[in-house]
Design a protein around this motif. Structure first.
Motif, mmCIF file in Angstrom:
data_model
loop_
_atom_site.group_PDB
_atom_site.id
_atom_site.type_symbol
_atom_site.label_atom_id
_atom_site.label_comp_id
_atom_site.label_asym_id
_atom_site.label_seq_id
_atom_site.Cartn_x
_atom_site.Cartn_y
_atom_site.Cartn_z
ATOM 1 N N PHE A 71 0.839 -1.208 0.000
ATOM 2 C CA PHE A 71 0.000 0.000 0.000
ATOM 3 C C PHE A 71 0.874 1.258 0.000
ATOM 4 O O PHE A 71 0.615 2.199 -0.760
ATOM 5 C CB PHE A 71 -0.943 -0.001 1.209
ATOM 6 C CG PHE A 71 -1.627 1.317 1.435
ATOM 7 C CD1 PHE A 71 -2.634 1.753 0.580
ATOM 8 C CD2 PHE A 71 -1.269 2.124 2.499
ATOM 9 C CE1 PHE A 71 -3.267 2.979 0.776
ATOM 10 C CE2 PHE A 71 -1.885 3.352 2.707
ATOM 11 C CZ PHE A 71 -2.889 3.780 1.847
ATOM 12 N N SER A 128 2.285 1.683 -3.285
ATOM 13 C CA SER A 128 1.196 1.990 -4.216
ATOM 14 C C SER A 128 0.781 3.455 -4.152
ATOM 15 O O SER A 128 0.256 3.994 -5.125
ATOM 16 C CB SER A 128 -0.015 1.098 -3.930
ATOM 17 O OG SER A 128 0.334 -0.256 -4.088
ATOM 18 N N ASP A 137 -3.216 8.713 -4.341
ATOM 19 C CA ASP A 137 -4.642 8.345 -4.304
ATOM 20 C C ASP A 137 -4.826 7.147 -3.367
ATOM 21 O O ASP A 137 -4.524 6.014 -3.724
ATOM 22 C CB ASP A 137 -5.133 8.018 -5.713
ATOM 23 C CG ASP A 137 -6.639 7.781 -5.790
ATOM 24 O OD1 ASP A 137 -7.201 7.160 -4.855
ATOM 25 O OD2 ASP A 137 -7.244 8.203 -6.794
ATOM 26 N N PHE A 138 -5.333 7.432 -2.164
ATOM 27 C CA PHE A 138 -5.501 6.390 -1.134
ATOM 28 C C PHE A 138 -6.442 5.281 -1.583
ATOM 29 O O PHE A 138 -6.229 4.119 -1.259
ATOM 30 C CB PHE A 138 -6.017 7.014 0.171
ATOM 31 C CG PHE A 138 -4.938 7.527 1.074
ATOM 32 C CD1 PHE A 138 -4.611 6.871 2.249
ATOM 33 C CD2 PHE A 138 -4.224 8.676 0.726
ATOM 34 C CE1 PHE A 138 -3.605 7.345 3.078
ATOM 35 C CE2 PHE A 138 -3.213 9.162 1.549
ATOM 36 C CZ PHE A 138 -2.897 8.492 2.728
ATOM 37 N N VAL A 139 -7.495 5.639 -2.302
ATOM 38 C CA VAL A 139 -8.490 4.639 -2.726
ATOM 39 C C VAL A 139 -7.879 3.675 -3.728
ATOM 40 O O VAL A 139 -7.968 2.451 -3.559
ATOM 41 C CB VAL A 139 -9.760 5.315 -3.297
ATOM 42 C CG1 VAL A 139 -10.723 4.275 -3.854
ATOM 43 C CG2 VAL A 139 -10.448 6.149 -2.217
ATOM 44 N N LEU A 140 -7.227 4.191 -4.772
ATOM 45 C CA LEU A 140 -6.609 3.316 -5.771
ATOM 46 C C LEU A 140 -5.463 2.510 -5.160
ATOM 47 O O LEU A 140 -5.336 1.314 -5.425
ATOM 48 C CB LEU A 140 -6.108 4.126 -6.971
ATOM 49 C CG LEU A 140 -7.161 4.659 -7.931
ATOM 50 C CD1 LEU A 140 -6.513 5.454 -9.065
ATOM 51 C CD2 LEU A 140 -8.022 3.540 -8.494
ATOM 52 N N GLY A 165 -5.099 1.653 -2.036
ATOM 53 C CA GLY A 165 -5.699 0.660 -1.143
ATOM 54 C C GLY A 165 -6.310 -0.493 -1.904
ATOM 55 O O GLY A 165 -6.128 -1.659 -1.539
ATOM 56 N N LEU A 166 -7.030 -0.183 -2.973
ATOM 57 C CA LEU A 166 -7.655 -1.231 -3.794
ATOM 58 C C LEU A 166 -6.594 -2.139 -4.405
ATOM 59 O O LEU A 166 -6.710 -3.369 -4.348
ATOM 60 C CB LEU A 166 -8.515 -0.584 -4.893
ATOM 61 C CG LEU A 166 -9.340 -1.524 -5.759
ATOM 62 C CD1 LEU A 166 -10.355 -2.301 -4.909
ATOM 63 C CD2 LEU A 166 -10.055 -0.738 -6.855
#
Length: 141
Positions: free
Chosen positions: A61, A64, A71-74, A76-77
């Motif tokens: 993460f 990433s 971008d925390f969402v991308l 994290g995903l």
């Protein structure tokens, strides 16, 4: 670039940079942040395997965040999806390598060589394919 477009030098530079971030983040997450007790026990103890997966996912993460420019969402995903697949890959390959290591089958004098080191290599090849494919899907949705 896709749909018949020609990649520019900038596109190629970005792609190579992204792949390097993925490869080095994976190495740090899978090896540097895998303690000896995790590596030795993950083939027989799901708590050891889950400890490895939690650290793997967290470190991936962090890498990433570079890959997806904060971008925390991308990030994290990407980390969670690859972490889940990593669990299942290691569940199988750690059991295979543990058995081969216990039997002293590091390699083979005959083809096909499917000894301990070949399965370690297979494990890493599967991880690389998973990381690249997940990244490819994510940048195209």
């Amino acid at each position: 670039s896709h749909n018949g477009e020609i990649m520019t030098h900038s596109d190629i530079f970005s792609l190579v940079l992204s792949l390097n971030i993925i490869i080095w983040s994976h190495w740090i997450a899978d090896f540097v942040f895998q303690l000896d007790r995790m590596a030795r026990n993950k083939s027989k103890d799901n708590n050891a395997l889950m400890s490895h997966i939690r650290w793997y996912t967290f470190i991936l993460f962090l890498g990433s965040l570079l890959l997806f420019k904060g971008d925390f969402v991308l990030a994290g995903l990407f980390a969670v999806v690859t972490g889940i697949v990593h669990y299942y890959v290691d569940y199988v390959t750690s059991r295979m390598t543990s058995k081969l290591h216990a039997e002293g089958k590091m390699g083979s004098d005959k083809f096909p060589n499917l000894g301990f080191f070949a399965i370690i290599g297979l494990d890493q090849a599967i991880h690389m394919s998973t990381l690249m494919t997940t990244y490819l899907i994510m940048v195209n949705i």
